[in-house]
Design a protein around this motif. Structure first.
Motif, mmCIF file in Angstrom:
data_model
loop_
_atom_site.group_PDB
_atom_site.id
_atom_site.type_symbol
_atom_site.label_atom_id
_atom_site.label_comp_id
_atom_site.label_asym_id
_atom_site.label_seq_id
_atom_site.Cartn_x
_atom_site.Cartn_y
_atom_site.Cartn_z
ATOM 1 N N LEU A 1 -5.674 3.836 -10.445
ATOM 2 C CA LEU A 1 -6.072 5.253 -10.409
ATOM 3 C C LEU A 1 -5.167 6.111 -11.286
ATOM 4 O O LEU A 1 -5.602 7.116 -11.838
ATOM 5 C CB LEU A 1 -6.050 5.776 -8.969
ATOM 6 C CG LEU A 1 -7.155 5.279 -8.052
ATOM 7 C CD1 LEU A 1 -6.862 5.676 -6.603
ATOM 8 C CD2 LEU A 1 -8.504 5.819 -8.488
ATOM 9 N N GLY B 1 0.827 5.606 0.669
ATOM 10 C CA GLY B 1 0.010 6.609 1.318
ATOM 11 C C GLY B 1 0.731 7.909 1.585
ATOM 12 O O GLY B 1 1.952 8.003 1.473
ATOM 13 N N GLU C 1 -4.802 -0.777 -6.606
ATOM 14 C CA GLU C 1 -5.788 0.306 -6.765
ATOM 15 C C GLU C 1 -5.089 1.620 -7.116
ATOM 16 O O GLU C 1 -5.557 2.374 -7.968
ATOM 17 C CB GLU C 1 -6.594 0.460 -5.478
ATOM 18 C CG GLU C 1 -7.646 1.529 -5.535
ATOM 19 C CD GLU C 1 -8.389 1.678 -4.209
ATOM 20 O OE1 GLU C 1 -8.770 2.816 -3.875
ATOM 21 O OE2 GLU C 1 -8.578 0.665 -3.506
ATOM 22 N N TYR C 2 -3.969 1.876 -6.474
ATOM 23 C CA TYR C 2 -3.207 3.098 -6.727
ATOM 24 C C TYR C 2 -2.770 3.168 -8.183
ATOM 25 O O TYR C 2 -2.950 4.185 -8.858
ATOM 26 C CB TYR C 2 -1.996 3.144 -5.786
ATOM 27 C CG TYR C 2 -1.188 4.397 -5.876
ATOM 28 C CD1 TYR C 2 -1.570 5.545 -5.188
ATOM 29 C CD2 TYR C 2 -0.045 4.457 -6.658
ATOM 30 C CE1 TYR C 2 -0.820 6.710 -5.266
ATOM 31 C CE2 TYR C 2 0.704 5.620 -6.740
ATOM 32 C CZ TYR C 2 0.312 6.741 -6.049
ATOM 33 O OH TYR C 2 1.045 7.891 -6.131
ATOM 34 N N ALA D 1 0.854 -1.191 0.000
ATOM 35 C CA ALA D 1 0.000 0.000 0.000
ATOM 36 C C ALA D 1 0.890 1.241 0.000
ATOM 37 O O ALA D 1 2.006 1.215 0.519
ATOM 38 C CB ALA D 1 -0.926 0.007 1.208
ATOM 39 N N ALA E 1 -4.003 9.231 4.059
ATOM 40 C CA ALA E 1 -4.687 8.681 2.888
ATOM 41 C C ALA E 1 -3.817 7.578 2.326
ATOM 42 O O ALA E 1 -2.624 7.780 2.102
ATOM 43 C CB ALA E 1 -4.893 9.773 1.839
ATOM 44 N N SER E 2 -4.404 6.405 2.114
ATOM 45 C CA SER E 2 -3.613 5.296 1.578
ATOM 46 C C SER E 2 -4.437 4.473 0.604
ATOM 47 O O SER E 2 -5.669 4.483 0.652
ATOM 48 C CB SER E 2 -3.072 4.418 2.707
ATOM 49 O OG SER E 2 -4.125 3.796 3.394
ATOM 50 N N TRP E 3 -3.709 3.779 -0.282
ATOM 51 C CA TRP E 3 -4.342 2.971 -1.306
ATOM 52 C C TRP E 3 -3.563 1.670 -1.446
ATOM 53 O O TRP E 3 -2.330 1.684 -1.436
ATOM 54 C CB TRP E 3 -4.294 3.684 -2.654
ATOM 55 C CG TRP E 3 -4.902 5.037 -2.666
ATOM 56 C CD1 TRP E 3 -6.183 5.348 -3.009
ATOM 57 C CD2 TRP E 3 -4.269 6.277 -2.328
ATOM 58 N NE1 TRP E 3 -6.381 6.709 -2.899
ATOM 59 C CE2 TRP E 3 -5.220 7.302 -2.488
ATOM 60 C CE3 TRP E 3 -2.980 6.625 -1.905
ATOM 61 C CZ2 TRP E 3 -4.935 8.638 -2.240
ATOM 62 C CZ3 TRP E 3 -2.697 7.947 -1.649
ATOM 63 C CH2 TRP E 3 -3.663 8.946 -1.815
#
Length: 149
Positions: free
Chosen positions: A132, A112, A128-129, A110, A122-124
């Protein structure tokens, strides 16, 4: 030449002046948010051996260091006033850290940002990151190999 005259000509003169009260208040507010904020939560929920301050990603050409890795979450801290959007430089910076970890030593799953002015974390998840950012579906090792080349 008298010392005060030398000091007046120095490019460092401004550093010796007392900071404006608003700047001091801003820094104190950020420190207060940090004391009760999301990084403190991470500290209490993880073991010390799962936290790496300033993880470094050395390569032949550059050495980059992030701010913190905590149990697979790679974090960079920002004191920006822009807390509602992820700006392109920060997005690419986090991506660079991920790709520079070519041997997956930090086991990043992850990414962030810790935003000190808003007290927000805020983290992803990595997949997913990258989605995006518009990355095509690929395995992380393939991204890292291409980046290294």
């Amino acid at each position: 030449m008298p010392p005060e005259k030398i000091l007046a000509l120095s490019p460092w003169t401004g550093l010796l002046q007392e900071p404006h009260r608003d700047m001091v208040d801003d820094v104190v507010a950020q420190l207060c948010k940090a004391a009760d904020g999301p990084l403190n939560d991470l500290r209490t929920r993880t073991r010390p051996e799962d936290r790496t301050p300033a993880p470094t990603f050395p390569t032949d050409r550059i050495v980059a260091d992030a701010d913190l890795a905590v149990d697979g979450l790679l974090l960079d801290s920002k004191s920006t006033r822009y807390t509602r959007t992820l700006r392109q430089p920060e997005a690419w910076q986090l991506t660079g850290y991920l790709l520079l970890d070519k041997d997956d030593c930090s086991r990043i799953d992850a990414l962030g940002l810790c935003l000190s002015r808003s007290g927000t974390l805020a983290s992803w998840p990595v997949e997913e990151y990258l989605e995006l950012l518009g990355a095509c579906r690929r395995e992380i090792p393939a991204f890292r190999a291409a980046f290294t080349e």
